[in-house]
Design an enzyme around this catalytic site. Structure first.
Site, mmCIF file in Angstrom:
data_model
loop_
_atom_site.group_PDB
_atom_site.id
_atom_site.type_symbol
_atom_site.label_atom_id
_atom_site.label_comp_id
_atom_site.label_asym_id
_atom_site.label_seq_id
_atom_site.Cartn_x
_atom_site.Cartn_y
_atom_site.Cartn_z
ATOM 1 N N PRO A 1 0.765 -1.233 -0.108
ATOM 2 C CA PRO A 1 0.039 0.247 -0.142
ATOM 3 C C PRO A 1 0.695 1.260 -0.103
ATOM 4 O O PRO A 1 1.753 1.152 0.886
ATOM 5 C CB PRO A 1 -0.701 0.076 1.254
ATOM 6 N N GLU A 2 0.301 2.131 -0.900
ATOM 7 C CA GLU A 2 1.060 3.704 -0.851
ATOM 8 C C GLU A 2 0.226 4.498 -0.022
ATOM 9 O O GLU A 2 -0.844 4.080 0.489
ATOM 10 C CB GLU A 2 1.599 4.023 -2.336
ATOM 11 N N HIS B 1 -4.618 -16.243 9.651
ATOM 12 C CA HIS B 1 -4.025 -14.936 9.459
ATOM 13 C C HIS B 1 -4.203 -13.715 10.602
ATOM 14 O O HIS B 1 -3.621 -12.736 10.324
ATOM 15 C CB HIS B 1 -4.011 -14.492 8.087
ATOM 16 N N ARG C 1 1.418 -12.546 5.437
ATOM 17 C CA ARG C 1 2.868 -12.498 5.272
ATOM 18 C C ARG C 1 3.827 -12.268 6.393
ATOM 19 O O ARG C 1 4.995 -12.284 6.268
ATOM 20 C CB ARG C 1 3.357 -12.043 3.940
#
Ligand code: ZN
Length: 270
Positions: A2-3, A95, A113
């Protein structure tokens, strides 16, 4: 990854839902995730949710026993997601790495991750980004020209370094340079004042539009409601190698610059 627009989207969605709720505590569910042990949160109110650089920041109020606020700072990195669930609602545990209990529900931190981080700070200087926020109204053209100041770095790489402008990544850097009609290979310090103005305007325009569209979704990014952003449909060069430039029709080129893909139009961005 994400930016700025994606992180802004998450913060804007969470702020109205979470602000004003009293904190009950944080539970770490996965010892491998980089989640710092939280200071005592019970009794504090979550006063503010906002974006700082590419981080989502939570400010918790002071309490009688402690006259300083506490800041929780989350970096979503590749696959981090923040999902709010009201009391009684259930969500899958797969997760799920940490859980912030607030009055009326829980904020769940998922991260497939595990590159995300959740840190805690006692002052804002502890997490302030090194670079300037491109949407900060105090960034005027003089200051922007000073930031570019004689840099011999190629523009694309310059936009990605986080100690000048903060929050830009590979997608928006390519889009911004195409909009500003600037070659990604130009040395950053070679821009005229007019070109620097074009670059600053293009940066803000692209970021604001992307925020309006709730960001761009590539692979893993989802916002706080589990939805995907729609900016991908507006992309003019990114991920469009070989396709016609939307402005002039020439084929969009893809090159590798510093191990990252750059997309540009050689005719528009000469
Ligand atoms: Zn073109």
């Amino acid at each position: 990854m994400p930016e700025l627009p994606e992180v802004e989207t998450v913060a804007r969605q969470l702020a109205p839902v979470l602000q004003g709720r009293r904190a009950l505590g944080l539970r770490r569910l996965d010892p491998l995730l980089r989640v710092d042990a939280a200071p005592r949160l019970r009794g504090r109110t979550l006063e503010e949710v906002r974006r700082s650089g590419k981080q989502v920041v939570f400010r918790f109020s002071t309490v009688e026993r402690d006259s300083r606020p506490v800041w929780g700072v989350i970096h979503l990195r590749m696959t981090g997601r923040l999902i709010w669930v009201g009391a009684g609602e259930r969500r899958p545990a797969r997760h799920l790495r940490a859980m912030l209990a607030l009055e009326g529900g829980r904020l769940l931190f998922y991260d497939a991750r595990r590159f995300g981080t959740w840190g805690w700070h006692r002052s804002e200087t502890g997490f302030a980004p090194a670079g300037v926020d491109p949407l900060d109204s105090r960034l005027d053209l003089n200051r922007f020209v000073a930031l570019l100041g004689g840099s011999r770095q190629e523009l694309k790489a310059w936009l990605l370094r986080q100690d000048r402008l903060v929050g830009l990544g590979n997608i928006y850097a390519s889009e911004i340079l195409h909009r500003a009609r600037l070659s990604p290979f130009r040395p950053a310090g070679s821009l005229s004042r007019g070109e620097a103005g074009d670059l600053l305007r293009a940066t803000r325009r692209i970021l604001r539009r992307a925020i309006d569209a709730c960001g761009t979704t590539f692979s893993d990014f989802q916002d706080s409601r589990g939805l995907t952003g729609t900016y991908a449909r507006y992309l003019t060069v990114y991920d469009r190698g070989g396709e016609p430039c939307r402005r002039c029709g020439s084929a969009v080129r893809r090159v590798v610059q510093h191990q990252r893909s750059t997309y540009y139009c050689a005719s528009c961005q000469g």
